[in-house]
Enzyme design. Structure first.
Site, PDB file in Angstrom:
ATOM      1  N   ASP A   1      24.882  21.026  39.323  1.00  0.00           N
ATOM      2  CA  ASP A   1      24.180  22.225  39.874  1.00  0.00           C
ATOM      3  C   ASP A   1      22.679  22.121  40.444  1.00  0.00           C
ATOM      4  O   ASP A   1      22.021  22.628  41.172  1.00  0.00           O
ATOM      5  CB  ASP A   1      24.248  23.243  39.109  1.00  0.00           C
ATOM      6  CG  ASP A   1      25.614  23.601  38.698  1.00  0.00           C
ATOM      7  OD1 ASP A   1      26.549  22.925  39.376  1.00  0.00           O
ATOM      8  OD2 ASP A   1      25.998  24.652  37.938  1.00  0.00           O
TER       9      ASP A   1
ATOM     10  N   LYS B   1      50.699  37.709  46.708  1.00  0.00           N
ATOM     11  CA  LYS B   1      50.134  38.711  47.415  1.00  0.00           C
ATOM     12  C   LYS B   1      48.837  39.037  46.449  1.00  0.00           C
ATOM     13  O   LYS B   1      49.056  39.550  45.321  1.00  0.00           O
ATOM     14  CB  LYS B   1      51.204  39.695  47.455  1.00  0.00           C
ATOM     15  CG  LYS B   1      50.380  41.250  48.107  1.00  0.00           C
ATOM     16  CD  LYS B   1      51.678  42.174  48.218  1.00  0.00           C
ATOM     17  CE  LYS B   1      51.312  43.174  49.049  1.00  0.00           C
ATOM     18  NZ  LYS B   1      49.864  44.127  48.908  1.00  0.00           N
TER      19      LYS B   1
ATOM     20  N   GLU C   1      41.995  38.059  51.855  1.00  0.00           N
ATOM     21  CA  GLU C   1      41.687  39.020  50.911  1.00  0.00           C
ATOM     22  C   GLU C   1      40.330  38.836  50.029  1.00  0.00           C
ATOM     23  O   GLU C   1      40.332  37.624  49.702  1.00  0.00           O
ATOM     24  CB  GLU C   1      42.790  38.862  50.035  1.00  0.00           C
ATOM     25  CG  GLU C   1      43.132  40.296  49.002  1.00  0.00           C
ATOM     26  CD  GLU C   1      43.880  41.237  49.848  1.00  0.00           C
ATOM     27  OE1 GLU C   1      44.091  41.258  50.945  1.00  0.00           O
ATOM     28  OE2 GLU C   1      43.940  42.308  49.231  1.00  0.00           O
TER      29      GLU C   1
ATOM     30  N   LYS D   1      57.025  35.113  54.438  1.00  0.00           N
ATOM     31  CA  LYS D   1      56.770  35.244  56.123  1.00  0.00           C
ATOM     32  C   LYS D   1      57.532  34.225  56.995  1.00  0.00           C
ATOM     33  O   LYS D   1      57.895  33.161  56.358  1.00  0.00           O
ATOM     34  CB  LYS D   1      55.203  34.993  56.306  1.00  0.00           C
ATOM     35  CG  LYS D   1      54.267  35.895  55.918  1.00  0.00           C
ATOM     36  CD  LYS D   1      53.010  35.385  55.897  1.00  0.00           C
ATOM     37  CE  LYS D   1      51.939  36.405  55.391  1.00  0.00           C
ATOM     38  NZ  LYS D   1      50.375  36.130  55.017  1.00  0.00           N
TER      39      LYS D   1
ATOM     40  N   CYS E   1      33.678  54.062   6.709  1.00  0.00           N
ATOM     41  CA  CYS E   1      34.740  52.998   7.083  1.00  0.00           C
ATOM     42  C   CYS E   1      36.080  53.717   6.779  1.00  0.00           C
ATOM     43  O   CYS E   1      36.290  53.902   5.467  1.00  0.00           O
ATOM     44  CB  CYS E   1      34.419  51.658   6.584  1.00  0.00           C
ATOM     45  SG  CYS E   1      35.753  50.526   6.964  1.00  0.00           S
TER      46      CYS E   1
END
Ligand code: IVH
Length: 705
Positions: free
Chosen positions: A36, A124, A182, A299, A417
């Site tokens: 990084d 999905k 999405e 699909k 308690c």
């Protein structure tokens, strides 16, 4: 890699290409090639070039992800190709795929012996649909679905999503390529976001989908940038000047090649069989996925066949969604109980009319704390929404507005308690209520023992919650070391035990005596010290003794240890009771491999030393010098004594310097201190000066570069 100082434009282009490549490795492929810090360095270099020559700042530069002003509202965007929705198969059984296949074969008037239709199956995703418009390879617009014809321009916010390339990875990009997919939030990112909200006493987000949708429609892009959104591409909108593959599956692979994130969990199937298998396999893996899905999508793979099938109203005939049981359900809140955790935190737990949610029956769910409970406004007798997703504890996310059966008092936290009767306290400004009984409280004791025995801690086989319950309730174990003194006869006499399981437990206990320092530290159950922190602490200090003696400042020198964690560790070791438990455990024979004390894994150059600082140093402020010394493992004393290892003196040094000379101590100037910080660790006493003592009133000749 050479720094081309003569041609900043070329260097900027090179940096942009490198940064785009590495962002793709990191955010899309989850497989970074550089640390990084190196990415940050390249990024900073590009920023510097662009700052010096603003004309070089192009819209596709990774430095330009967060930019622009907060908007008053979003401009409407007319979709070039309508964004349709998708039909949901009503049969939720795996066999639902058969109904889809049968329907299509009928539409296409295929004979019974005609070849199987080939289908693409994918997940999905439970987020929100977005259209990305690339013109000549550059992201020019991002829009929400809206009503399918007209959406909203959310370009500024979508640009902050690091997984979305601002430029396609293609030397000859299509004139227009609209990518649909999405935007979603990973569950861990969502949990972290809510943790933060809870700690601030702010409103939490109901689920990752709502949080993602809220971030996309956030008017201030700087706020949107703080929500760690992700994206998966699953289809296309308008396309011009692109040699598109002939199937949906090949299209997705091509999109991945252009640098777009495409989910790897996909399948191709000839006929319905492979779809059923995919639905089952993904259903089994659903909880383990890092993001929410609400089903799978099938699909027709051949695009020519898709065109032939066309649409009915606003749904394509060639696709269908096949859902899983919902992760949110409504049910009746029948009561609220208090659970006392390992650290004494009191959690209000909702008792629910059993409800099937996220694949299991749930009858308890967390309400987190009193403040969240109040904000959600739930009362016993309400209809509430329960969410269970992944392996996260089920939670009550809110109430369903409606009539209450009658007056129900607001829930209150008990003053004592419910388990041990000790006072319940709340830290000033904190959100949590805690039992003050410590390990006197059986609930805390039980949880502490369970944590200690856990797989990632001491890994004591055979010590589960039912047994711990009995051990504590029958007074056999009052503190952790007593576990190791358990006798076979006593154990064998417990409910559902017998000789054999009793012996197994004793064997498990014996095995756990050989452990490692990180496991032991984690097992002690210090607040704020999870597995990762325990490992960091062990690595940094090398031994329990050194950790026990570390100051708050020294603790903060450990990566990821901030003031809160450091303070929590300090307070743990400051309690005599905890030290007694540690001594008891060691006396019971717990051992771990010791690192060589003379050459600790990561000894600090000033470990065990005490320094005094006097006068004003040429460059360092008093606080800065102190921080440097402490970060190097040293202590800073306010006065000088025989025990002082070094005195650091600047100009106008006073009585401390006289005292040092009187005692014959080594006096350093600022440069001497810096040199000392850089030397390899020496045994604490007697210290050997790394540089000859100099007269601090003389200007320093040391070079600090
Ligand atoms: S295809 C013409 N594929 O589900 C077909 N949609 O109504 C267009 N969704 O809100 C949709 N994952 O955002 C497709 N793998 C996937 C999907 C997916 C999630 C969403 C989509 C839309 C809804 C479909």
């Amino acid at each position: 890699m050479t720094l081309d100082l003569t041609d900043p434009a070329r260097r900027a282009a090179e940096l942009r290409a490198q940064l785009q490549h590495h962002a793709h490795r990191y955010y899309v492929l989850d497989d970074p090639q550089i640390p990084d810090a190196e990415y940050d360095r390249l990024f900073a270099e590009l920023q510097a070039i662009e700052a010096a020559a603003p004309g070089l700042r192009s819209a596709d530069s990774p430095t330009q992800r967060v930019g622009g002003q907060a908007l008053a509202g979003f401009a409407p965007v007319r979709h070039a190709v309508a964004m349709l929705s998708i039909r949901t198969e009503t049969d939720t059984q795996p066999s639902g795929a058969i109904a889809f296949d049968v329907r299509l074969r009928r539409e296409l008037e295929l004979a019974a012996d005609a070849p199987a239709i080939s289908y693409a199956a994918e997940l999905k995703f439970d987020g929100l649909a977005i259209n990305l418009r690339y013109e000549s390879g550059v992201l020019v617009q991002a829009a929400t679905r809206g009503d399918g014809q007209t959406g909203e321009d959310v370009t500024q916010n979508i640009r902050t999503i690091k997984a979305i390339p601002l430029r396609l990875n293609d030397p000859q990009p299509p004139a227009v390529l609209e990518v649909r997919g999405e935007v979603y939030l990973r569950r861990d990112d969502f949990e972290r976001m809510n943790e933060r909200q809870r700690a601030l006493g702010a409103k939490t987000f109901v689920n990752p989908r709502n949080a993602a949708a809220g971030a996309v429609r956030q008017l201030d892009p700087a706020v949107a940038a703080q929500r760690p959104l992700s994206f998966f591409a699953y289809g296309l909108g308008e396309v011009r000047g692109w040699d598109q593959p002939e199937t949906h599956s090949a299209t997705l692979s091509a999109l991945a090649g252009l640098g777009l994130p495409v989910c790897a969990d996909r399948a191709l199937s000839a006929g319905a069989d492979g779809l059923i298998a995919f639905h089952q396999a993904m259903g089994a893996r659903r909880d383990a996925l890092p993001f929410d899905i609400d089903g799978v999508v099938y699909k027709v793979d051949k695009l020519a066949l898709q065109r032939q099938l066309g649409f009915v109203s606003r749904e394509p005939r060639w696709a269908v969604a096949h859902k899983y049981p919902a992760q949110e359900q409504m049910t009746l809140l029948t009561g609220i109980e208090i659970q006392v955790g390992r650290t004494g935190k009191l959690t209000p737990v909702a008792k629910l009319a059993p409800v099937f949610v996220g694949g299991t029956t749930v009858s308890n769910a967390t309400l987190h704390n009193l403040f969240e409970l109040r904000r959600k406004g739930v009362r016993v007798g309400d209809q509430v929404v329960v969410r269970r997703a992944g392996d996260v504890i089920p939670e009550v996310v809110g109430r369903v507005p409606g009539q209450r059966p009658g007056y129900v008092a607001n829930f209150r936290m008990p003053a004592a308690c419910p388990v041990c009767g000790s006072a319940v306290l709340r830290e000033r400004g904190g959100m949590d209520h805690r039992c003050s009984g410590g390990l006197f409280c059986p609930a805390q004791r039980k949880q502490a023992i369970l944590h200690f025995a856990g797989r990632r801690a001491m890994d004591i086989e055979g010590l589960g919650d039912k047994l711990v319950e009995q051990l504590v309730d029958n007074g056999l174990v009052a503190s952790l070391p007593e576990l190791y003194a358990l006798a076979l006869a006593k154990l064998a006499g417990l409910d559902r035990m017998g000789q054999r399981s009793a012996q197994n437990l004793l064997d498990g206990l014996d095995k756990s005596r050989q452990t490692t320092l990180p496991r032991f530290l984690y097992a002690l159950g210090m607040r704020q010290v999870g597995e990762a922190t325990a490992k960091d602490l062990a690595r940094h200090f090398g031994s329990l003794e050194r950790l026990q003696e570390a100051s708050v400042e020294q603790l903060q020198a450990v990566s990821d240890v901030g003031p809160v964690v450091a303070q929590s560790i300090r307070s743990f070791f400051a309690q005599p009771h905890n030290l007694e438990v540690i001594r008891g455990l060691i006396a019971a024979g717990i051992v771990w491999p010791q690192t060589d004390a003379a050459a600790p894994v990561c000894a600090l150059p000033l470990a065990g030393m005490t320094l005094a600082v006097t006068g004003s140093l040429p460059t360092l402020s008093r606080d800065a010098a102190k921080a440097l010394i402490e970060a190097a493992g040293g202590k800073v004393a306010g006065s000088v004594s025989k025990k002082t290892s070094y005195v650091v003196a600047g100009s106008d040094a006073g009585a401390k310097l006289d005292k040092a000379r009187e005692l014959g101590l080594t006096v350093l100037d600022e440069a001497g201190l810096i040199a000392l910080l850089r030397t390899p660790p020496a045994p604490p006493t007697p210290p050997t000066p790394p540089t000859p003592a100099t007269d601090p009133t003389e200007p320093s000749t040391h070079d600090r570069s």
